[in-house]
Design a protein around this motif. Structure first.
Motif, PDB file in Angstrom:
ATOM      1  N   ARG A 108       0.842  -1.201   0.000  1.00  0.00           N
ATOM      2  CA  ARG A 108       0.000   0.000   0.000  1.00  0.00           C
ATOM      3  C   ARG A 108       0.872   1.244   0.000  1.00  0.00           C
ATOM      4  O   ARG A 108       1.765   1.379   0.843  1.00  0.00           O
ATOM      5  CB  ARG A 108      -0.902   0.011   1.233  1.00  0.00           C
ATOM      6  CG  ARG A 108      -1.932   1.129   1.165  1.00  0.00           C
ATOM      7  CD  ARG A 108      -2.887   1.091   2.348  1.00  0.00           C
ATOM      8  NE  ARG A 108      -4.058   1.904   2.070  1.00  0.00           N
ATOM      9  CZ  ARG A 108      -4.994   2.203   2.948  1.00  0.00           C
ATOM     10  NH1 ARG A 108      -4.910   1.748   4.189  1.00  0.00           N
ATOM     11  NH2 ARG A 108      -6.027   2.961   2.619  1.00  0.00           N
ATOM     12  N   ARG A 155       0.944   5.365   0.273  1.00  0.00           N
ATOM     13  CA  ARG A 155       0.143   6.515   0.717  1.00  0.00           C
ATOM     14  C   ARG A 155       0.215   7.633  -0.332  1.00  0.00           C
ATOM     15  O   ARG A 155       1.106   7.628  -1.177  1.00  0.00           O
ATOM     16  CB  ARG A 155       0.627   7.003   2.089  1.00  0.00           C
ATOM     17  CG  ARG A 155       2.010   7.628   2.087  1.00  0.00           C
ATOM     18  CD  ARG A 155       2.207   8.579   3.263  1.00  0.00           C
ATOM     19  NE  ARG A 155       3.597   8.928   3.454  1.00  0.00           N
ATOM     20  CZ  ARG A 155       4.240   9.861   2.750  1.00  0.00           C
ATOM     21  NH1 ARG A 155       3.636  10.518   1.761  1.00  0.00           N
ATOM     22  NH2 ARG A 155       5.500  10.127   3.018  1.00  0.00           N
ATOM     23  N   PRO A 156      -0.674   8.602  -0.256  1.00  0.00           N
ATOM     24  CA  PRO A 156      -0.584   9.752  -1.171  1.00  0.00           C
ATOM     25  C   PRO A 156       0.608  10.636  -0.785  1.00  0.00           C
ATOM     26  O   PRO A 156       1.092  10.545   0.348  1.00  0.00           O
ATOM     27  CB  PRO A 156      -1.889  10.518  -0.935  1.00  0.00           C
ATOM     28  CG  PRO A 156      -2.716   9.697  -0.020  1.00  0.00           C
ATOM     29  CD  PRO A 156      -1.854   8.679   0.625  1.00  0.00           C
ATOM     30  N   GLN A 181       8.544   1.986   6.691  1.00  0.00           N
ATOM     31  CA  GLN A 181       9.180   3.176   7.266  1.00  0.00           C
ATOM     32  C   GLN A 181       8.127   4.015   8.017  1.00  0.00           C
ATOM     33  O   GLN A 181       6.953   4.027   7.626  1.00  0.00           O
ATOM     34  CB  GLN A 181       9.743   3.949   6.061  1.00  0.00           C
ATOM     35  CG  GLN A 181      10.322   5.278   6.317  1.00  0.00           C
ATOM     36  CD  GLN A 181      10.591   6.003   4.978  1.00  0.00           C
ATOM     37  OE1 GLN A 181      10.173   5.558   3.901  1.00  0.00           O
ATOM     38  NE2 GLN A 181      11.264   7.122   5.061  1.00  0.00           N
ATOM     39  N   THR A 182       8.537   4.712   9.038  1.00  0.00           N
ATOM     40  CA  THR A 182       7.630   5.617   9.754  1.00  0.00           C
ATOM     41  C   THR A 182       7.055   6.656   8.780  1.00  0.00           C
ATOM     42  O   THR A 182       7.784   7.180   7.939  1.00  0.00           O
ATOM     43  CB  THR A 182       8.395   6.327  10.893  1.00  0.00           C
ATOM     44  OG1 THR A 182       8.809   5.328  11.813  1.00  0.00           O
ATOM     45  CG2 THR A 182       7.528   7.352  11.616  1.00  0.00           C
ATOM     46  N   GLY A 183       5.757   6.902   8.918  1.00  0.00           N
ATOM     47  CA  GLY A 183       5.119   7.910   8.076  1.00  0.00           C
ATOM     48  C   GLY A 183       4.561   7.363   6.763  1.00  0.00           C
ATOM     49  O   GLY A 183       4.108   8.120   5.908  1.00  0.00           O
ATOM     50  N   THR A 184       4.564   6.033   6.601  1.00  0.00           N
ATOM     51  CA  THR A 184       4.066   5.478   5.336  1.00  0.00           C
ATOM     52  C   THR A 184       2.626   4.972   5.440  1.00  0.00           C
ATOM     53  O   THR A 184       2.063   4.509   4.457  1.00  0.00           O
ATOM     54  CB  THR A 184       4.967   4.316   4.849  1.00  0.00           C
ATOM     55  OG1 THR A 184       5.134   3.390   5.928  1.00  0.00           O
ATOM     56  CG2 THR A 184       6.321   4.832   4.399  1.00  0.00           C
ATOM     57  N   GLY A 185       2.038   5.055   6.655  1.00  0.00           N
ATOM     58  CA  GLY A 185       0.621   4.686   6.764  1.00  0.00           C
ATOM     59  C   GLY A 185       0.344   3.367   7.478  1.00  0.00           C
ATOM     60  O   GLY A 185      -0.745   2.821   7.350  1.00  0.00           O
ATOM     61  N   LYS A 186       1.285   2.875   8.262  1.00  0.00           N
ATOM     62  CA  LYS A 186       1.027   1.629   9.004  1.00  0.00           C
ATOM     63  C   LYS A 186      -0.145   1.816   9.965  1.00  0.00           C
ATOM     64  O   LYS A 186      -1.069   1.012  10.003  1.00  0.00           O
ATOM     65  CB  LYS A 186       2.277   1.208   9.815  1.00  0.00           C
ATOM     66  CG  LYS A 186       3.459   0.803   8.948  1.00  0.00           C
ATOM     67  CD  LYS A 186       4.642   0.318   9.771  1.00  0.00           C
ATOM     68  CE  LYS A 186       5.211   1.395  10.675  1.00  0.00           C
ATOM     69  NZ  LYS A 186       5.738   2.567   9.950  1.00  0.00           N
ATOM     70  N   THR A 187      -0.102   2.894  10.738  1.00  0.00           N
ATOM     71  CA  THR A 187      -1.167   3.143  11.703  1.00  0.00           C
ATOM     72  C   THR A 187      -2.469   3.483  10.986  1.00  0.00           C
ATOM     73  O   THR A 187      -3.546   3.087  11.420  1.00  0.00           O
ATOM     74  CB  THR A 187      -0.751   4.280  12.666  1.00  0.00           C
ATOM     75  OG1 THR A 187       0.531   3.945  13.204  1.00  0.00           O
ATOM     76  CG2 THR A 187      -1.736   4.451  13.797  1.00  0.00           C
ATOM     77  N   PHE A 188      -2.348   4.181   9.869  1.00  0.00           N
ATOM     78  CA  PHE A 188      -3.541   4.516   9.084  1.00  0.00           C
ATOM     79  C   PHE A 188      -4.232   3.222   8.628  1.00  0.00           C
ATOM     80  O   PHE A 188      -5.448   3.083   8.732  1.00  0.00           O
ATOM     81  CB  PHE A 188      -3.160   5.374   7.879  1.00  0.00           C
ATOM     82  CG  PHE A 188      -4.342   5.890   7.112  1.00  0.00           C
ATOM     83  CD1 PHE A 188      -5.029   7.002   7.556  1.00  0.00           C
ATOM     84  CD2 PHE A 188      -4.770   5.253   5.959  1.00  0.00           C
ATOM     85  CE1 PHE A 188      -6.139   7.487   6.858  1.00  0.00           C
ATOM     86  CE2 PHE A 188      -5.867   5.724   5.248  1.00  0.00           C
ATOM     87  CZ  PHE A 188      -6.556   6.844   5.703  1.00  0.00           C
TER      88      PHE A 188
HETATM   89  P1  ADP Z   1       3.093   5.235  10.204  1.00  0.00           P
HETATM   90  O1  ADP Z   1       2.168   4.545  11.143  1.00  0.00           O
HETATM   91  O2  ADP Z   1       3.649   4.305   9.164  1.00  0.00           O
HETATM   92  O3  ADP Z   1       4.167   6.023  10.875  1.00  0.00           O
HETATM   93  P2  ADP Z   1       0.837   6.963   9.675  1.00  0.00           P
HETATM   94  O4  ADP Z   1      -0.236   5.945   9.618  1.00  0.00           O
HETATM   95  O5  ADP Z   1       0.965   7.758  10.916  1.00  0.00           O
HETATM   96  O6  ADP Z   1       2.258   6.292   9.346  1.00  0.00           O
HETATM   97  O7  ADP Z   1       0.660   7.900   8.398  1.00  0.00           O
HETATM   98  C1  ADP Z   1       1.357   9.119   8.227  1.00  0.00           C
HETATM   99  C2  ADP Z   1       0.389  10.184   7.706  1.00  0.00           C
HETATM  100  O8  ADP Z   1      -0.066   9.849   6.403  1.00  0.00           O
HETATM  101  C3  ADP Z   1      -0.847  10.306   8.574  1.00  0.00           C
HETATM  102  O9  ADP Z   1      -1.202  11.655   8.638  1.00  0.00           O
HETATM  103  C4  ADP Z   1      -1.892   9.523   7.819  1.00  0.00           C
HETATM  104  O10 ADP Z   1      -3.202   9.966   8.100  1.00  0.00           O
HETATM  105  C5  ADP Z   1      -1.492   9.753   6.368  1.00  0.00           C
HETATM  106  N1  ADP Z   1      -1.831   8.605   5.506  1.00  0.00           N
HETATM  107  C6  ADP Z   1      -1.198   7.421   5.502  1.00  0.00           C
HETATM  108  N2  ADP Z   1      -1.721   6.591   4.587  1.00  0.00           N
HETATM  109  C7  ADP Z   1      -2.733   7.259   4.000  1.00  0.00           C
HETATM  110  C8  ADP Z   1      -3.679   6.940   2.958  1.00  0.00           C
HETATM  111  N3  ADP Z   1      -3.666   5.743   2.342  1.00  0.00           N
HETATM  112  N4  ADP Z   1      -4.557   7.880   2.614  1.00  0.00           N
HETATM  113  C9  ADP Z   1      -4.566   9.097   3.216  1.00  0.00           C
HETATM  114  N5  ADP Z   1      -3.708   9.458   4.195  1.00  0.00           N
HETATM  115  C10 ADP Z   1      -2.799   8.561   4.589  1.00  0.00           C
END
Ligand code: ADP
Length: 354
Positions: free
Chosen positions: A29, A31-32, A107-114
């Motif tokens: 996946r 992210r944008p 990597q941190t910031g790629t959307g794992k938590t999202f």
């Molecule tokens: P991680 O857990 O990998 O560190 P986050 O889940 O915190 O990353 O995502 C980083 C930022 O990108 C957040 O603000 C999140 O809402 C946004 N984001 C991540 N994936 C998506 C997605 N598929 N669509 C829209 N926003 C996303």
């Protein structure tokens, strides 16, 4: 009767999938681009032309690209509903007695938590999973009685913390093996949940206690593994047969390499522990892939905790999360390489643990 037909059909389908593909799926996946990346004029280096076929291309130079293949590729346009739809069959197999593990790597910031937790408006896999489990349990209530409980753990610096515990205990939590061979952590809270509202409260408690005791919540989260364990006990009301199964939903620590000069003292220790557990996860999966006689589950708390849900006939789904931005390209390639290694797994049929 309806249920047993449905179950037989599902089992047949799973067996077919297992024969052809093994028990590990990898979904990629992306992210944008973020607002900051857009305003900084950051180039997008990911090509989704063949995303429908599970191919993803990374533009490594003006005329060079590397292609990777996965079971699914999600573009930044795919939403939480699209992603969950593909995870659903795996998630529901836990009600049929299978152990399942879903984890998000990257990597941190790629959307794992999202992907796993999501946001209030865009709920992720964790919430949607429980919602579906309750839904299906209700549909099957004439034939089955289900008992669902959840635990929320964090693994930080190779130490397990119970995020649902209200007592500020300093007792070290350890993993033990039961007489039946199951792995568990004695003394942790297993919250019985009856409906999705209760689940939401439990998830909030877990999420809030992650922040306790850390100066910077985001930094702390990126360096710890957040692990939700859903335990399902089922009883077939017609035959009396009982099964226990376990579903792990894991938001892993960030896979990025810390700059060598940057890491000292506590930071260095954290980095080494993250590295250790993520590579232990890779090693376990590799050992399963090569049908090694020894699977090194005990090399990290992470793999030891997940032991019942990795290997055998349990089902594993990995989300490899990536950034589309040029500035993250080396981490992106490193994550995609890790995920490719994981994807090579072909598990032989093994005895089901009930
Ligand atoms: P991680 O857990 O990998 O560190 P986050 O889940 O915190 O990353 O995502 C980083 C930022 O990108 C957040 O603000 C999140 O809402 C946004 N984001 C991540 N994936 C998506 C997605 N598929 N669509 C829209 N926003 C996303």
């Amino acid at each position: 009767v309806k249920y047993s037909e449905e179950q037989a059909k599902r089992k047949e389908l799973y067996n077919q999938i297992q024969e052809t593909k093994g028990n590990i799926r990898v979904f990629c996946r992306c992210r944008p681009l973020s607002k900051e990346e857009i305003s900084a004029g950051s180039a997008q280096v990911v090509d989704f032309d063949a995303a429908k076929d599970g191919d993803i291309g990374i533009l490594t130079g003006a005329s060079t690209r590397k292609t990777f293949k996965f079971d699914r590729v999600y573009t930044p346009k795919d939403n939480q509903v699209d992603v969950f739809a593909d995870a659903l069959p795996l998630v529901t197999s836990v009600l049929d007695g299978y152990n399942v593990c879903i984890f998000a790597y990257g990597q941190t910031g790629t959307g794992k938590t999202f992907t796993m937790e999501g946001t209030d408006q865009n709920r992720g896999v964790n919430y949607r999973t429980l919602e579906q489990l309750f839904h299906i349990a209700k549909e099957r209530s004439e034939t089955f009685m289900y008992n669902i409980s959840v635990s929320v753990l964090e693994v930080y610096n190779e130490q397990i913390r119970d995020l649902l515990s209200t007592s500020p205990t300093s007792k070290r939590l350890e993993i033990k093996q039961s007489a039946e061979g199951f792995h568990h952590v004695p003394g942790i809270v297993e919250a019985q949940v009856e409906n999705i509202k209760e689940v939401w409260n439990v998830l909030q408690i877990g999420s809030n206690s992650r922040a306790v005791g850390s100066n910077n919540v985001n930094e702390h989260s990126s360096r710890s593994h957040c692990m939700l364990c859903i335990m399902v006990k089922s009883k077939n009301l017609m035959t009396g047969e009982c099964t226990n199964s376990k579903l792990w939903l894991v938001d892993l620590a960030g896979s990025e390499r810390l700059a060598k000069t940057d890491a000292q003292g506590e930071r260095l220790k954290e980095a080494q522990n993250i590295n250790k557990s993520l590579s232990a996860l890779g090693d376990v999966v590799y050992a399963l892939a090569t049908k090694s006689s020894h699977i090194p589950y005990r090399n990290s708390k992470l793999t030891h905790l997940l032991q019942d849900s990795l290997g055998g006939d349990s089902k594993t789904l990995m989300f490899v999360q990536i950034s589309p931005s040029e500035r993250d390209i080396s981490e992106t390639l490193s994550s995609l390489n890790f995920a490719t290694r994981v994807r090579g797994v072909e598990l032989g049929p093994a005895k089901r643990q009930v």
